[in-house]
Structure formats: structure tokens, C-alpha cells
Design a protein around this motif. Structure first.
Motif, PDB file in Angstrom:
ATOM      1  N   LEU A 250       0.827  -1.201   0.000  1.00 37.08           N
ATOM      2  CA  LEU A 250       0.000   0.000   0.000  1.00 37.08           C
ATOM      3  C   LEU A 250       0.866   1.258   0.000  1.00 37.08           C
ATOM      4  N   ASP A 251       1.935   1.252   0.781  1.00 34.01           N
ATOM      5  CA  ASP A 251       2.847   2.403   0.785  1.00 34.01           C
ATOM      6  C   ASP A 251       3.431   2.640  -0.604  1.00 34.01           C
ATOM      7  N   ARG A 252       3.787   1.546  -1.289  1.00 36.55           N
ATOM      8  CA  ARG A 252       4.367   1.679  -2.626  1.00 36.55           C
ATOM      9  C   ARG A 252       3.321   2.186  -3.623  1.00 36.55           C
ATOM     10  N   LEU A 253       2.101   1.706  -3.489  1.00 33.78           N
ATOM     11  CA  LEU A 253       1.026   2.198  -4.351  1.00 33.78           C
ATOM     12  C   LEU A 253       0.836   3.702  -4.175  1.00 33.78           C
ATOM     13  N   ALA A 254       0.865   4.153  -2.916  1.00 31.37           N
ATOM     14  CA  ALA A 254       0.691   5.581  -2.639  1.00 31.37           C
ATOM     15  C   ALA A 254       1.818   6.399  -3.263  1.00 31.37           C
ATOM     16  N   GLU A 255       3.051   5.880  -3.199  1.00 28.41           N
ATOM     17  CA  GLU A 255       4.199   6.592  -3.779  1.00 28.41           C
ATOM     18  C   GLU A 255       4.069   6.715  -5.297  1.00 28.41           C
ATOM     19  N   LEU A 256       3.760   5.605  -5.947  1.00 28.76           N
ATOM     20  CA  LEU A 256       3.727   5.604  -7.404  1.00 28.76           C
ATOM     21  C   LEU A 256       2.548   6.403  -7.952  1.00 28.76           C
ATOM     22  N   THR A 257       1.403   6.329  -7.302  1.00 22.09           N
ATOM     23  CA  THR A 257       0.249   7.101  -7.779  1.00 22.09           C
ATOM     24  C   THR A 257       0.477   8.599  -7.593  1.00 22.09           C
ATOM     25  N   ALA A 258       1.061   8.977  -6.456  1.00 23.47           N
ATOM     26  CA  ALA A 258       1.344  10.394  -6.220  1.00 23.47           C
ATOM     27  C   ALA A 258       2.328  10.925  -7.255  1.00 23.47           C
ATOM     28  N   ALA A 259       3.344  10.137  -7.572  1.00 19.43           N
ATOM     29  CA  ALA A 259       4.333  10.553  -8.571  1.00 19.43           C
ATOM     30  C   ALA A 259       3.695  10.720  -9.948  1.00 19.43           C
ATOM     31  N   ALA A 260       2.600   9.990 -10.190  1.00 18.03           N
ATOM     32  CA  ALA A 260       1.907  10.063 -11.483  1.00 18.03           C
ATOM     33  C   ALA A 260       0.831  11.144 -11.499  1.00 18.03           C
ATOM     34  N   GLY A 261       0.692  11.897 -10.405  1.00 16.98           N
ATOM     35  CA  GLY A 261      -0.277  12.988 -10.368  1.00 16.98           C
ATOM     36  C   GLY A 261      -1.665  12.604  -9.913  1.00 16.98           C
ATOM     37  N   LEU A 262      -1.796  11.415  -9.288  1.00 14.39           N
ATOM     38  CA  LEU A 262      -3.075  10.967  -8.756  1.00 14.39           C
ATOM     39  C   LEU A 262      -3.108  11.190  -7.253  1.00 14.39           C
ATOM     40  N   GLU A 263      -4.161  11.826  -6.768  1.00 14.43           N
ATOM     41  CA  GLU A 263      -4.295  12.121  -5.338  1.00 14.43           C
ATOM     42  C   GLU A 263      -5.176  11.077  -4.668  1.00 14.43           C
ATOM     43  N   ARG A 264      -4.719  10.541  -3.551  1.00 16.15           N
ATOM     44  CA  ARG A 264      -5.527   9.598  -2.789  1.00 16.15           C
ATOM     45  C   ARG A 264      -6.528  10.419  -1.960  1.00 16.15           C
ATOM     46  N   TYR A 265      -7.778  10.427  -2.391  1.00 17.52           N
ATOM     47  CA  TYR A 265      -8.778  11.248  -1.707  1.00 17.52           C
ATOM     48  C   TYR A 265      -9.708  10.435  -0.824  1.00 17.52           C
TER      49      TYR A 265
END
Length: 412
Positions: A250-265
Motif C-alpha cells: 500500500l505504501d508503494r502504491l501511494a508513492e507511485l500514484t502520487a508521482a503520477a499525479g493521482l491524489e488519494r482522496y
């Protein structure tokens, strides 16, 4: 058809056609009704996945009673109109099952009848769930022409071995083709992925996510695979990554999505600016939704009560009862003491939190109904209280978001 009610307050306009039992005095004092969404359940799929606990039913002998089911949905909606009269619809979600098994003509009929009987707001979000196993280029385009504005594709994985272990009917090639066409045809779309799959390691997780991100999806839903009761996986559990590995994933998913411009809302939702799911946000903000279809749940607010409804679950029973004007199998008023937990169960899923005034607006209860558990949550470092120009604001801390179940349980 009932005549349009005369002008009045928003709540008055929405309740003039209601049976008396919905309007009798009660202890709650709600103001204007919250935003209204419509959820339509289309229950058939090609085959039942071993992890699925949704109300879904494999198509028997390749046949699906599409026309009769659409007739039942129309009857269900007509019988429900007094409950939502005068209210505008903010979003429509066609879920399942695999709604994309329905013909584009059937989806067009369904959406046309919704527009005829309910006032859909301009720009109303209309989501259709689709399975890459039912993918055809012409079909996707026809759904768009029928009025679907947002496609949600149940990819789950791009790895053939993982798809096989999940019992999915599609393969990597079909998943890639469906995602590519969604990006071409729809201005906004969602890809569903699952993680912590049987035999999955970090490299496999990253490969799945990077493949998804290559399509620049406006929205991603990332779900941890869980073993639900009454599923094939519950009877014969596969070997899954342990809790520590899942947390690292989950931590890795959060890192990669944030780097791609996706915000975890939200707990499982990631979006680019302007592409958050309106329908799901309404759930999490304790808005109202009319549920249509086999096993569909609904939540509706009235001046002195919040009501939950469930429609007949088994498709044949639903069609029979709905066509007889009796689609509702169960209806109950949410107890006053249960409202704080029901509200917080949803609202705490939002990473940005919520204005405390929203609690009173949606439940009719004073903020003091939350005071004791809020104090406990703040003391335990799970919740933070902010003062904003709009008033008090509550949101989960990073720790509260990681241990969301512990935080939610404080409000039971």
C-alpha cells in the motif's frame, strides 16, 4: 402522473407526494435534503469470481432476461417516485454483476427512462461498470452514445496468472485493449486494480500499477483482496501476502500514484484533479441514493427520519415483485443512536475529512452527539480537529487513516 408540487422549501417540495408514514413527527430535525444519486443493480455476470460477495449471478445457458429486467426496473422506479419527488439527481451508477453484459440498446433504454422520470442535473455523472471479458470496441462507443459519461473497468490485474487465480474471465490482452479504448472514447474513466493477490510480490504489484498508469487513467480504485464470508475463497482460502507485506504494498502504491499525479482522496480511490467520482463521494458524505434493481440498497432522508430500503435480492423474485409494484423487500428507519456511527463510517474514509456542520445537515443531530468519541479519537492521535473560516473541521490523522477500523469503532 402526480402533478408538480407548488413552490415551497426544498424539503416541502420533496415530500408533498409522500405517504403519511414518512412524514409523521420524529426526534430528528433535518433541513433541505442532501444530494440524491441513483444506483441501478444489473446482477448478471459471465461467471462468479471466487472472491466476490456481491449480489451477482452467472448467466445460465447464455441467456439473460434483459427486456423483462428493464421492465421491472421501470416499475421499481415508478413506484419509488413519491419518495424522491421534486429532487434532482446528481449521479447515476450502473453496477453489478457486469452491467456491460447488457446491450447498448438496453442501457440506452434504461438511461432514457431515468431521464424521463427523474430530473438529472446538467452534467450528471453516469457511470457504467464494465468487464474486459465483455469488451468490444463498438459496444464501448455505443455505451457512450447512450449517455454513459464514465466507464469503470474491472481489470483487477494485468498478469495472466493472477487473473486466472482470481477466476476472471478476461486475460491481459483484453484488459489492455479495454483500457486503451476507454482512454480514447471517454473523457473520464476508472480502472479497478486489486493488490495482495495470491502469490503476488512487490515486483508483480509494481508491474501491474505501472501498466495501469501507462494509460494515464483519470481515476484508479485500488483494493486489497480480502476473503469475504460465503465466497469460494472463504471455503478454500488461497495463500496471500501477510499483513506487513500488504502494508508495504500500500505504501508503494501511494508513492507511485502520487508521482503520477493521482491524489488519494479516499481509502481506495485515487484521482487526477477534476476526476473524483461524484457518485461515491455522495456515499461518503452521507448523501441520499435511490437503489433500483435486485438486492439494491437505498438511503433516503425525510424531515424527521433517515430511511434505508432493500430490494428483493434474487433476480427472479425481484422481477416478479417489482412488476407487481412491490420491489421493496425490507425497509427500516435508521435509529437515532445509530446515526453517528453510520455517518462516521462513511465520512472518515475521506482523507481530507469534513466540516462538522455536515454531520448536523445529514443526520439532524447536534455536534454534541459526536463529542465524546471525538475527544477519544483526538486523544489517541487518530483524529484532528481544525478551525476553518467555514467552521470546525474533522479529519483522520495519518495514523487514523492507517488504522481506520479502530477510528470508526470509537463511534459505535
Amino acid at each position: 402522473m402526480t402533478e408538480i408540487p407548488p413552490p415551497g422549501s426544498p424539503m416541502e417540495r420533496s415530500t408533498l407526494a409522500l405517504p403519511d408514514r414518512y412524514l409523521r413527527p420524529g426526534t430528528l430535525q433535518l433541513g433541505a435534503p442532501p444530494p440524491l444519486s441513483v444506483y441501478v443493480h444489473l446482477p448478471w455476470c459471465l461467471q462468479k469470481c471466487p472472491y466476490c460477495d456481491f449480489n451477482s449471478h452467472a448467466v445460465t445457458a447464455g441467456e439473460m432476461p434483459e427486456a423483462r429486467y428493464l421492465d421491472a426496473l421501470r416499475a421499481d422506479l415508478e413506484a419509488s417516485l413519491p419518495l424522491v419527488w421534486g429532487r434532482s439527481v446528481h449521479s447515476v451508477f450502473l453496477g453489478g454483476g457486469t452491467p456491460s453484459l447488457f446491450s447498448p440498446e438496453g442501457i440506452a433504454r434504461l438511461l432514457s427512462e431515468l431521464r424521463t422520470l427523474l430530473p438529472l442535473l446538467p452534467g450528471c455523472e453516469v457511470t457504467l461498470e464494465a468487464n474486459p471479458g465483455t469488451f468490444e470496441a463498438a459496444r464501448f462507443r455505443a455505451f457512450r452514445e447512450a449517455g454513459v459519461t464514465r466507464l469503470s473497468i474491472g481489470v483487477q490485474s494485468f498478469d495472466d496468472a493472477k487473473l486466472k487465480s482470481l477466476g476472471r474471465v478476461h486475460d491481459r490482452r483484453q484488459a489492455l485493449a479495454a483500457a486503451e479504448l476507454a482512454a480514447e472514447v471517454f473523457e473520464t474513466f476508472n480502472l479497478d486494480l486489486m493488490y495482495a493477490l495470491p502469490g503476488q510480490d512487490m515486483a508483480g504489484l509494481e508491474a501491474d500499477l505501472r501498466t495501469a498508469l501507462a494509460f494515464a487513467p483519470p481515476h484508479l480504485s485500488l483494493y486489497h483482496l480480502t476473503l469475504e464470508p460465503n465466497t469460494a475463497f472463504a471455503l478454500k482460502p488461497p495463500v496471500l501476502p501477510d499483513e506487513d507485506v500488504s502494508a508495504e504494498m500500500l505504501d508503494r502504491l501511494a508513492e507511485l500514484t502520487a508521482a503520477a499525479g493521482l491524489e488519494r482522496y479516499e481509502v481506495s480511490a485515487y484521482a487526477r484533479p477534476g476526476h473524483r467520482c461524484t457518485h461515491n463521494l455522495n456515499y461518503w458524505q452521507f448523501g441520499d441514493y435511490l437503489g433500483l434493481g435486485a438486492g439494491a440498497h437505498g438511503k433516503l432522508s425525510f424531515p424527521h427520519r433517515v430511511l434505508r430500503q432493500v430490494k428483493w435480492r434474487e433476480p427472479a423474485a425481484y422481477m416478479r415483485e417489482a412488476l407487481a409494484g412491490k420491489a421493496v423487500s425490507n425497509e427500516q428507519e435508521v435509529a437515532r443512536k445509530a446515526l453517528p456511527f453510520e455517518f462516521m463510517l462513511n465520512a472518515l474514509r475521506l482523507r481530507e475529512g469534513f466540516e462538522l456542520a455536515l454531520f448536523t445537515d445529514r443526520t439532524g443531530l447536534p455536534p454534541s452527539a459526536l463529542a465524546a468519541p471525538v475527544e477519544q479519537a483526538v486523544a489517541r492521535g487518530l483524529l484532528e480537529r481544525l478551525e476553518t473560516p467555514q467552521g470546525p473541521f474533522l479529519r483522520p490523522t495519518a495514523r487514523g487513516f492507517d488504522f481506520l477500523s479502530d477510528l470508526q469503532e470509537l463511534f459505535l
